[in-house]
Write a protein that holds these residues in place. Structure first.
Motif, PDB file in Angstrom:
ATOM      1  N   ASP A   1      82.992  67.154 -57.589  1.00 25.31           N
ATOM      2  CA  ASP A   1      84.054  67.794 -56.808  1.00 25.31           C
ATOM      3  C   ASP A   1      84.743  68.894 -57.613  1.00 25.31           C
ATOM      4  O   ASP A   1      85.030  69.981 -57.094  1.00 25.31           O
ATOM      5  N   THR A   2      85.023  68.613 -58.880  1.00 22.33           N
ATOM      6  CA  THR A   2      85.682  69.612 -59.724  1.00 22.33           C
ATOM      7  C   THR A   2      84.762  70.796 -59.998  1.00 22.33           C
ATOM      8  O   THR A   2      85.190  71.955 -59.967  1.00 22.33           O
ATOM      9  N   LEU A   3      83.498  70.535 -60.259  1.00 22.56           N
ATOM     10  CA  LEU A   3      82.539  71.614 -60.485  1.00 22.56           C
ATOM     11  C   LEU A   3      82.451  72.539 -59.276  1.00 22.56           C
ATOM     12  O   LEU A   3      82.455  73.770 -59.409  1.00 22.56           O
ATOM     13  N   SER A   4      82.395  71.946 -58.096  1.00 23.17           N
ATOM     14  CA  SER A   4      82.307  72.737 -56.870  1.00 23.17           C
ATOM     15  C   SER A   4      83.560  73.578 -56.673  1.00 23.17           C
ATOM     16  O   SER A   4      83.493  74.769 -56.300  1.00 23.17           O
ATOM     17  N   TRP A   5      84.717  72.979 -56.951  1.00 24.93           N
ATOM     18  CA  TRP A   5      85.991  73.684 -56.821  1.00 24.93           C
ATOM     19  C   TRP A   5      86.070  74.850 -57.795  1.00 24.93           C
ATOM     20  O   TRP A   5      86.473  75.965 -57.428  1.00 24.93           O
ATOM     21  N   ILE A   6      85.674  74.619 -59.057  1.00 25.41           N
ATOM     22  CA  ILE A   6      85.694  75.688 -60.059  1.00 25.41           C
ATOM     23  C   ILE A   6      84.747  76.807 -59.666  1.00 25.41           C
ATOM     24  O   ILE A   6      85.072  77.999 -59.801  1.00 25.41           O
ATOM     25  N   ALA A   7      83.561  76.456 -59.174  1.00 27.79           N
ATOM     26  CA  ALA A   7      82.581  77.464 -58.789  1.00 27.79           C
ATOM     27  C   ALA A   7      83.124  78.388 -57.708  1.00 27.79           C
ATOM     28  O   ALA A   7      83.011  79.618 -57.802  1.00 27.79           O
TER      29      ALA A   7
ATOM     30  N   GLY B   1      77.907  84.732 -62.580  1.00 26.51           N
ATOM     31  CA  GLY B   1      76.873  83.714 -62.428  1.00 26.51           C
ATOM     32  C   GLY B   1      77.360  82.395 -62.975  1.00 26.51           C
ATOM     33  O   GLY B   1      78.253  82.349 -63.833  1.00 26.51           O
ATOM     34  N   LEU B   2      76.780  81.312 -62.492  1.00 29.05           N
ATOM     35  CA  LEU B   2      77.217  79.969 -62.860  1.00 29.05           C
ATOM     36  C   LEU B   2      76.086  79.194 -63.532  1.00 29.05           C
ATOM     37  O   LEU B   2      74.915  79.355 -63.184  1.00 29.05           O
ATOM     38  N   ALA B   3      76.456  78.350 -64.464  1.00 28.68           N
ATOM     39  CA  ALA B   3      75.490  77.451 -65.101  1.00 28.68           C
ATOM     40  C   ALA B   3      76.193  76.152 -65.464  1.00 28.68           C
ATOM     41  O   ALA B   3      77.419  76.104 -65.583  1.00 28.68           O
ATOM     42  N   ALA B   4      75.411  75.096 -65.630  1.00 29.16           N
ATOM     43  CA  ALA B   4      75.961  73.793 -65.996  1.00 29.16           C
ATOM     44  C   ALA B   4      75.119  73.176 -67.097  1.00 29.16           C
ATOM     45  O   ALA B   4      73.879  73.212 -67.047  1.00 29.16           O
TER      46      ALA B   4
ATOM     47  N   VAL C   1      76.000  72.666 -59.179  1.00 30.23           N
ATOM     48  CA  VAL C   1      77.203  71.831 -59.141  1.00 30.23           C
ATOM     49  C   VAL C   1      76.963  70.475 -58.466  1.00 30.23           C
ATOM     50  O   VAL C   1      77.920  69.809 -58.082  1.00 30.23           O
ATOM     51  N   ASP C   2      75.700  70.063 -58.368  1.00 24.43           N
ATOM     52  CA  ASP C   2      75.436  68.824 -57.615  1.00 24.43           C
ATOM     53  C   ASP C   2      75.284  67.586 -58.486  1.00 24.43           C
ATOM     54  O   ASP C   2      74.917  66.514 -58.004  1.00 24.43           O
TER      55      ASP C   2
ATOM     56  N   PRO D   1      77.192  65.673 -62.317  1.00 26.55           N
ATOM     57  CA  PRO D   1      78.203  65.824 -63.373  1.00 26.55           C
ATOM     58  C   PRO D   1      77.664  66.642 -64.546  1.00 26.55           C
ATOM     59  O   PRO D   1      76.463  66.597 -64.852  1.00 26.55           O
ATOM     60  N   ALA D   2      78.544  67.387 -65.198  1.00 28.11           N
ATOM     61  CA  ALA D   2      78.139  68.250 -66.310  1.00 28.11           C
ATOM     62  C   ALA D   2      79.145  68.153 -67.442  1.00 28.11           C
ATOM     63  O   ALA D   2      80.344  67.980 -67.213  1.00 28.11           O
ATOM     64  N   ILE D   3      78.651  68.269 -68.676  1.00 28.30           N
ATOM     65  CA  ILE D   3      79.564  68.248 -69.821  1.00 28.30           C
ATOM     66  C   ILE D   3      80.348  69.559 -69.908  1.00 28.30           C
ATOM     67  O   ILE D   3      81.447  69.584 -70.446  1.00 28.30           O
ATOM     68  N   LYS D   4      79.779  70.631 -69.365  1.00 25.28           N
ATOM     69  CA  LYS D   4      80.547  71.861 -69.260  1.00 25.28           C
ATOM     70  C   LYS D   4      79.922  72.788 -68.234  1.00 25.28           C
ATOM     71  O   LYS D   4      78.716  72.745 -67.986  1.00 25.28           O
ATOM     72  N   MET D   5      80.777  73.605 -67.619  1.00 20.91           N
ATOM     73  CA  MET D   5      80.333  74.673 -66.740  1.00 20.91           C
ATOM     74  C   MET D   5      80.487  75.987 -67.479  1.00 20.91           C
ATOM     75  O   MET D   5      81.484  76.206 -68.180  1.00 20.91           O
ATOM     76  N   LEU D   6      79.504  76.851 -67.339  1.00 22.20           N
ATOM     77  CA  LEU D   6      79.543  78.167 -67.950  1.00 22.20           C
ATOM     78  C   LEU D   6      79.629  79.223 -66.859  1.00 22.20           C
ATOM     79  O   LEU D   6      78.920  79.137 -65.848  1.00 22.20           O
ATOM     80  N   ILE D   7      80.504  80.190 -67.059  1.00 14.87           N
ATOM     81  CA  ILE D   7      80.685  81.289 -66.117  1.00 14.87           C
ATOM     82  C   ILE D   7      80.424  82.584 -66.868  1.00 14.87           C
ATOM     83  O   ILE D   7      81.049  82.853 -67.896  1.00 14.87           O
ATOM     84  N   ARG D   8      79.492  83.366 -66.361  1.00 11.28           N
ATOM     85  CA  ARG D   8      79.032  84.570 -67.062  1.00 11.28           C
ATOM     86  C   ARG D   8      79.260  85.805 -66.193  1.00 11.28           C
ATOM     87  O   ARG D   8      78.887  85.825 -65.021  1.00 11.28           O
ATOM     88  N   LEU D   9      79.907  86.810 -66.776  1.00 10.65           N
ATOM     89  CA  LEU D   9      80.127  88.081 -66.093  1.00 10.65           C
ATOM     90  C   LEU D   9      79.764  89.197 -67.064  1.00 10.65           C
ATOM     91  O   LEU D   9      80.580  89.618 -67.887  1.00 10.65           O
ATOM     92  N   PRO D  10      78.521  89.673 -67.004  1.00  8.03           N
ATOM     93  CA  PRO D  10      78.080  90.716 -67.942  1.00  8.03           C
ATOM     94  C   PRO D  10      78.989  91.934 -67.902  1.00  8.03           C
ATOM     95  O   PRO D  10      79.432  92.369 -66.840  1.00  8.03           O
TER      96      PRO D  10
END
Length: 276
Positions: free
Chosen positions: A94-100, A111-114, A153-154, A156-165
């Motif tokens: 739920d938190t991953l989806s919200w952050i995304a 872009g998103l990664a987990a 985001v489907d 659980p993840a130890i961290k989410m990464l957000i990338r904006l070149p």
């Protein structure tokens, strides 16, 4: 108390990239000798890194020693000697989806990664790093699996990464942090348009505290080394925090001391005060 008269630490913890290893990603002979000396003296040596467990092997090979590791910016406690994940703290779906959703609105084009973790460094049950089609890597030779955006985001993840070149990581944090609030911990380890989010309260300091408690060492007796904003919590919780000469300004400000750069054996030069 002057720097020359600091008591011998009862634990040493260090970041890896930009700190322990040089610009060629090697553990130099001088650094290895200093680490060998403290280990020989019975002092625990711990890696505290943003790297996941699967990226620890080259460091272990360079050290010739398999330490306990705080990985994923504090989200994972990993025993490299037995290749076992001892503990992990994750962001829920739920938190991953919200952050995304929040990130895509606040940082258009990102872009998103987990990053996920299994029971060992190379657990093959599920892909450990998954990224959306828009995600562009900030490093060479990625080992990711590209999946549909919703699949990032489907689980659980130890961290989410957000990338904006093209963006600065610090600017990305400035935009996103007020929106995230206390629902996740946000940091970065490069200024190249990449921010990393962990479960609330999860930092290198929280992970190192778990290891210290496990080993019966008080924070005041720890010397810690780092170079980037993701090291700041660890540098401030340790009895003596050391930033490298090549460090980000936030790390230098948080540290008790600024040592030589990672390319000039900064970690070894400090450790040699006690072990030469």
């Amino acid at each position: 108390m002057t720097l020359l008269h600091l008591p011998k630490p009862k634990m040493v913890a260090t970041d890896v990239d930009g700190t322990l290893i040089d610009h060629d990603e090697r553990v130099t002979a001088r650094t290895k000798a200093a680490v060998d000396a403290l280990i020989g003296d019975g002092v625990p040596f711990v890696l505290a890194t943003g790297r996941p467990p699967r990226w620890i092997d080259p460091v272990v090979d360079g050290l010739g020693y398999a330490p306990l590791c705080v990985c994923g910016n504090g989200a994972v406690i990993y025993d490299s000697a037995t290749d076992r994940v001892l503990a992990s703290m994750t962001l829920d779906v739920d938190t991953l989806s919200w952050i995304a959703d929040l990130a895509e609105e606040a940082l258009p084009g990102c872009g998103l990664a987990a990053e996920r973790v299994g029971e060992s460094a190379h657990d093959a049950v599920t892909p450990q790093f998954v990224s959306s089609p828009l995600y562009e890597h900030a490093w060479l030779n990625p080992d990711d699996t590209t999946v549909a955006r919703n699949e990032v985001v489907d689980a659980p993840a130890i961290k989410m990464l957000i990338r904006l070149p093209g963006a600065r990581s610090s600017d990305m944090r400035t935009v996103l942090a007020p929106l995230i609030g206390e629902r996740a911990d946000i940091t970065y380890s490069t200024e190249h348009g990449l921010i990393e989010l962990s479960a609330p309260g999860v930092t290198k300091a929280s992970g190192l505290s778990i290891v210290a408690q496990r080993l019966g060492v008080e924070a005041a007796n720890i010397v810690a080394f780092g170079d980037m904003p993701n090291d700041v919590p660890m540098l401030t919780m340790a009895g003596h925090g050391v930033a490298m000469a090549n460090a980000h300004a936030e790390a230098k400000e948080a540290a008790d001391e600024v040592a030589e750069s990672n390319s000039d054996d900064g970690v070894a030069r400090v450790l040699e005060r006690w072990w030469i």
